[in-house]
Design a protein around this motif. Structure first.
Motif, mmCIF file in Angstrom:
data_model
loop_
_atom_site.group_PDB
_atom_site.id
_atom_site.type_symbol
_atom_site.label_atom_id
_atom_site.label_comp_id
_atom_site.label_asym_id
_atom_site.label_seq_id
_atom_site.Cartn_x
_atom_site.Cartn_y
_atom_site.Cartn_z
ATOM 1 N N ASN A 108 -48.911 77.855 57.354
ATOM 2 C CA ASN A 108 -48.692 79.252 57.757
ATOM 3 C C ASN A 108 -48.876 80.190 56.573
ATOM 4 O OD1 ASN A 108 -48.151 78.409 60.339
ATOM 5 N ND2 ASN A 108 -45.935 78.575 60.138
ATOM 6 N N GLY A 109 -48.399 79.778 55.417
ATOM 7 C CA GLY A 109 -48.550 80.599 54.227
ATOM 8 C C GLY A 109 -50.007 80.748 53.830
ATOM 9 N N THR A 110 -50.759 79.649 53.917
ATOM 10 C CA THR A 110 -52.181 79.682 53.599
ATOM 11 C C THR A 110 -52.916 80.569 54.585
ATOM 12 O OG1 THR A 110 -52.048 77.451 52.712
ATOM 13 C CG2 THR A 110 -54.237 78.233 53.299
ATOM 14 N N THR A 111 -52.571 80.428 55.863
ATOM 15 C CA THR A 111 -53.204 81.245 56.902
ATOM 16 C C THR A 111 -52.898 82.722 56.668
ATOM 17 O OG1 THR A 111 -53.000 79.427 58.461
ATOM 18 C CG2 THR A 111 -53.392 81.601 59.389
ATOM 19 N N SER A 112 -51.648 83.034 56.359
ATOM 20 C CA SER A 112 -51.258 84.421 56.097
ATOM 21 C C SER A 112 -51.995 84.962 54.883
ATOM 22 C CB SER A 112 -49.761 84.535 55.854
ATOM 23 O OG SER A 112 -49.054 84.182 57.004
ATOM 24 N N HIS A 113 -52.091 84.140 53.846
ATOM 25 C CA HIS A 113 -52.783 84.562 52.626
ATOM 26 C C HIS A 113 -54.256 84.847 52.926
ATOM 27 C CE1 HIS A 113 -53.563 84.904 48.355
ATOM 28 N NE2 HIS A 113 -54.567 84.042 48.477
ATOM 29 N N LYS A 114 -54.908 83.962 53.692
ATOM 30 C CA LYS A 114 -56.320 84.156 54.040
ATOM 31 C C LYS A 114 -56.509 85.442 54.840
ATOM 32 C CE LYS A 114 -57.739 79.307 54.067
ATOM 33 N NZ LYS A 114 -58.091 78.164 54.920
ATOM 34 N N LYS A 115 -55.595 85.689 55.789
ATOM 35 C CA LYS A 115 -55.682 86.917 56.593
ATOM 36 C C LYS A 115 -55.514 88.150 55.712
ATOM 37 C CE LYS A 115 -54.087 85.002 60.968
ATOM 38 N NZ LYS A 115 -52.998 84.944 61.946
ATOM 39 N N HIS A 116 -54.578 88.066 54.757
ATOM 40 C CA HIS A 116 -54.334 89.188 53.852
ATOM 41 C C HIS A 116 -55.580 89.458 53.002
ATOM 42 C CE1 HIS A 116 -52.163 91.963 51.309
ATOM 43 N NE2 HIS A 116 -52.504 91.256 50.246
ATOM 44 N N ILE A 117 -56.204 88.412 52.459
ATOM 45 C CA ILE A 117 -57.418 88.553 51.650
ATOM 46 C C ILE A 117 -58.541 89.140 52.503
ATOM 47 C CG2 ILE A 117 -59.217 87.292 50.374
ATOM 48 C CD1 ILE A 117 -56.532 87.549 48.886
ATOM 49 N N GLN A 118 -58.666 88.673 53.742
ATOM 50 C CA GLN A 118 -59.708 89.177 54.635
ATOM 51 C C GLN A 118 -59.492 90.681 54.910
ATOM 52 O OE1 GLN A 118 -59.897 87.138 58.369
ATOM 53 N NE2 GLN A 118 -61.902 87.962 58.903
#
Length: 125
Positions: A108-118
């Motif tokens: 979930n943290g990785t997914t959130s981080h990827k969404k934030h970067i996107q």
């Protein structure tokens, strides 16, 4: 005759009658340990003596054994205590659930981080 418990609440006479049973129930309680001075091999021996897994880091072995002792001693208070095998299985289930929770939280943290970067890339582009 009415007594008082440690919270200074009244104790029903029925409870007073059964208080004498408590010390006898605790005769089978296992002693707690101070783990900080124990080496990994000693921790593995402690776990092995309780039929617990001997795999993992020193901290995992300490946590596993401490949790077993806590559960075992809590069962001493139970009218129908679980067997050692049931407690070992319970600890295994808890450890598995913790690992799954950690993996899920990492995902979930990785997914959130990827969404934030996107989102950042889109706002700049």
């Amino acid at each position: 005759e009415q007594g008082w418990n440690v919270l200074h609440q009244p104790i029903h006479p029925y409870q007073i009658h059964h208080l004498h049973l408590l010390p006898h129930q605790h005769e089978n309680a296992k002693k707690t340990y101070s783990y900080h001075h124990l080496k990994k091999k000693q921790l593995q021996e402690l776990c092995s003596s309780e039929c617990l897994s001997t795999r993992g880091s020193e901290q995992e072995l300490k946590d596993r054994h401490a949790e077993f002792i806590m559960l075992y001693n809590a069962e001493c208070d139970s009218e129908f205590p679980r067997s050692v095998q049931e407690l070992v299985a319970e600890i295994g289930r808890r450890e598995k659930a913790k690992k799954e929770e950690i993996l899920q939280s990492m995902h979930n943290g990785t997914t959130s981080h990827k969404k934030h970067i996107q989102t950042l890339k889109q706002s700049r582009g």
